[in-house]
Scaffold this motif. Structure first.
Motif, short mmCIF file in Angstrom:
data_model
loop_
_atom_site.label_atom_id
_atom_site.label_comp_id
_atom_site.label_asym_id
_atom_site.label_seq_id
_atom_site.Cartn_x
_atom_site.Cartn_y
_atom_site.Cartn_z
N ILE A 68 0.66 -1.17 -0.14
CA ILE A 68 -0.04 -0.17 -0.40
C ILE A 68 1.24 1.30 0.31
N LEU A 69 1.86 1.28 0.59
CA LEU A 69 2.47 2.49 0.93
C LEU A 69 3.39 2.71 -0.70
N LEU A 70 3.48 1.41 -0.80
CA LEU A 70 4.48 1.89 -2.48
C LEU A 70 3.64 2.28 -3.42
N ASP A 71 2.27 2.46 -3.10
CA ASP A 71 0.93 3.10 -4.40
C ASP A 71 1.02 2.01 -5.48
N LEU A 72 1.81 0.95 -5.31
CA LEU A 72 1.44 -0.12 -6.26
C LEU A 72 -0.27 0.36 -6.98
N GLN A 73 0.05 0.29 -8.50
CA GLN A 73 -0.87 0.27 -9.01
C GLN A 73 -1.18 -0.78 -9.71
N PRO A 74 -2.44 -1.28 -10.73
CA PRO A 74 -2.46 -2.57 -11.22
C PRO A 74 -2.13 -2.47 -12.22
N GLY A 75 -0.98 -3.38 -12.25
CA GLY A 75 -0.18 -3.93 -13.77
C GLY A 75 1.61 -3.28 -13.37
N ASP A 76 2.04 -2.73 -12.12
CA ASP A 76 3.20 -2.84 -11.87
C ASP A 76 3.80 -3.67 -11.44
N GLU A 77 4.78 -3.46 -12.31
CA GLU A 77 5.32 -5.28 -11.43
C GLU A 77 6.47 -5.16 -10.31
#
Ligand SMILES: Cc1ncc(COP(=O)(O)O)c(C=O)c1O
Length: 377
Positions: A68-77
């Motif tokens: 969550i903290l890295l703000d990962l978005q769908p499709g990020d690897e």
């Protein structure tokens, strides 16, 4: 009379766990972030050198907070090993990110840093390393690749408490790190974990994510006069009963480590002649790493000999186990992630590795070694 079965794992009580739980009850504060939690945070910050420690329900929960903290978005690897526990990948998949599996080194069985760059794409956001068996990954090279490519590094240090890499405690090197206090680990609280934050920019939000997306931590410190929903989050903080148990364990963490190291060393010395005759391979700990004897494993020559070895130990009433089914070949791993390349070391290791019992205080090592030795006759 039949002999007692030697289990693969046994949780160890250091002595004051129940007393501290009674104190937590007497304190009248059983929810999270009370005096015992603060004591655990102070210990972790002092001993790991991290900027901020936050107790969680598990290492899994700490990894979810990291995602969550890295703000990962769908499709990020996220680049990671396939030879690891499911939570390493699952935490990122929950955010819609894609685990990209990279092979491991043949010596330490850690992520092979020489394969990372080839796995980087425009979508890569982070590298999640796993310090397998409490032995550090090649963090200097990994941090350098991360800086050059503007990537975050998360250390899955579930197994790594009190180990060091080039003199630095595991968990203090990446932007974020996750520890486990599950009952199979060196220092335990039944279920339990901690998020270690080394990147100062992530601390304020870390507290919010852990407190259901609210700024309640600030409110308790008197920094705001009311608290409210400000961001994404969940309930990641354990109650004081868990923290009280953990506080009793942390007080003995050095002693636990040295006693485990003594067992580990006896296993290691025992294995030398068998390694010399190519009947097994022992763990490799690089000179620049100190380890915490989280596990003792052997690599058998092949799957057949590993299966026979475990069956022989079982017949001698000794519990030994193998792991991991590589994530890239698991049903969910295939669905949610992808392997960057073929992963021959991962596949071979998964077939060959066996873990021997390593627990305190009264493991009958002679019987385990006798049983192991007989299997080679
Ligand atoms: C490498 C690794 N990551 C994550 C976990 C998950 O830890 P927990 O059970 O505390 O969620 C484990 C636990 O075995 C682990 O070994």
């Amino acid at each position: 009379m039949s002999q007692q079965f030697i289990p693969f794992n046994k949780p160890y009580m250091t002595g004051r766990e129940l007393e501290y739980i009674a104190q937590a009850h007497a304190n009248g504060h059983l929810s999270g972030d009370g005096p015992f939690t603060k004591r655990c945070h102070a210990w972790l910050e002092q001993r790991t050198g991290c900027r901020k420690a936050l107790l969680t329900h598990s290492c899994t929960a700490a990894l979810e907070m990291a995602a969550i903290l890295l703000d990962l978005q769908p499709g990020d690897e996220v680049i990671m090993p396939s030879f690891t526990f499911v939570s390493t990948a699952n935490a990122f998949v929950l955010r819609g990110a894609v685990p990209v599996f990279v092979d491991i080194r043949t010596d330490t069985l850690n992520l092979d840093e020489s394969l990372i760059e080839a796995a980087i794409t425009p979508k890569t956001r982070a590298i999640c390393v796993v310090h397998y068996a409490g032995v550090g990954c090649e963090m200097d090279a990994i941090m350098e690749i991360a800086h050059r490519n503007d990537l975050y590094v998360v250390e899955d240090a579930a197994q790594g408490i009190l180990s060091t890499y080039n003199g630095r405690p595991l968990g203090s090197i990446g932007h974020l790190a996750a520890l486990s206090f599950h009952e199979t680990k060196n220092v335990i609280s039944g279920e339990g974990g901690a998020l270690l934050i080394n990147d100062e920019r992530l601390i304020a939000r870390g507290e919010i994510v852990r407190e259901k997306g609210t700024n309640r931590s600030k409110f308790f410190r008197g920094q705001v006069d009311k608290y409210t929903w400000v961001d994404l989050g969940s309930s990641y903080l354990p109650g004081e009963i868990t923290a009280a148990f953990l506080a009793a364990q942390l007080e003995h963490a050095d002693e636990i480590t040295s006693q485990r190291l003594s067992i580990w060393k006896q296993y290691f010395d025992w294995g030398a002649p068998f390694e010399a005759s190519a009947r097994l391979r022992r763990p490799v700990v690089p000179e620049h790493c100190t380890h915490n004897a989280h596990m003792f494993y052997l690599l058998m020559p092949d799957l057949e000999r590993r299966t026979a070895f475990i069956a022989h130990l079982k017949a001698c009433d000794v519990g030994a186990v193998f792991h991991y089914i590589p994530l890239h070949s698991s049903p969910a791993g295939r669905r949610f992630g992808r392997a960057a390349t073929e992963l021959p070391v991962t596949d071979a290791t998964s077939n060959r590795l066996v873990r021997l019992p390593l627990w305190l205080p009264d493991l009958d090592l002679e019987r385990v070694l006798g049983a192991a030795e007989n299997s080679f006759l």
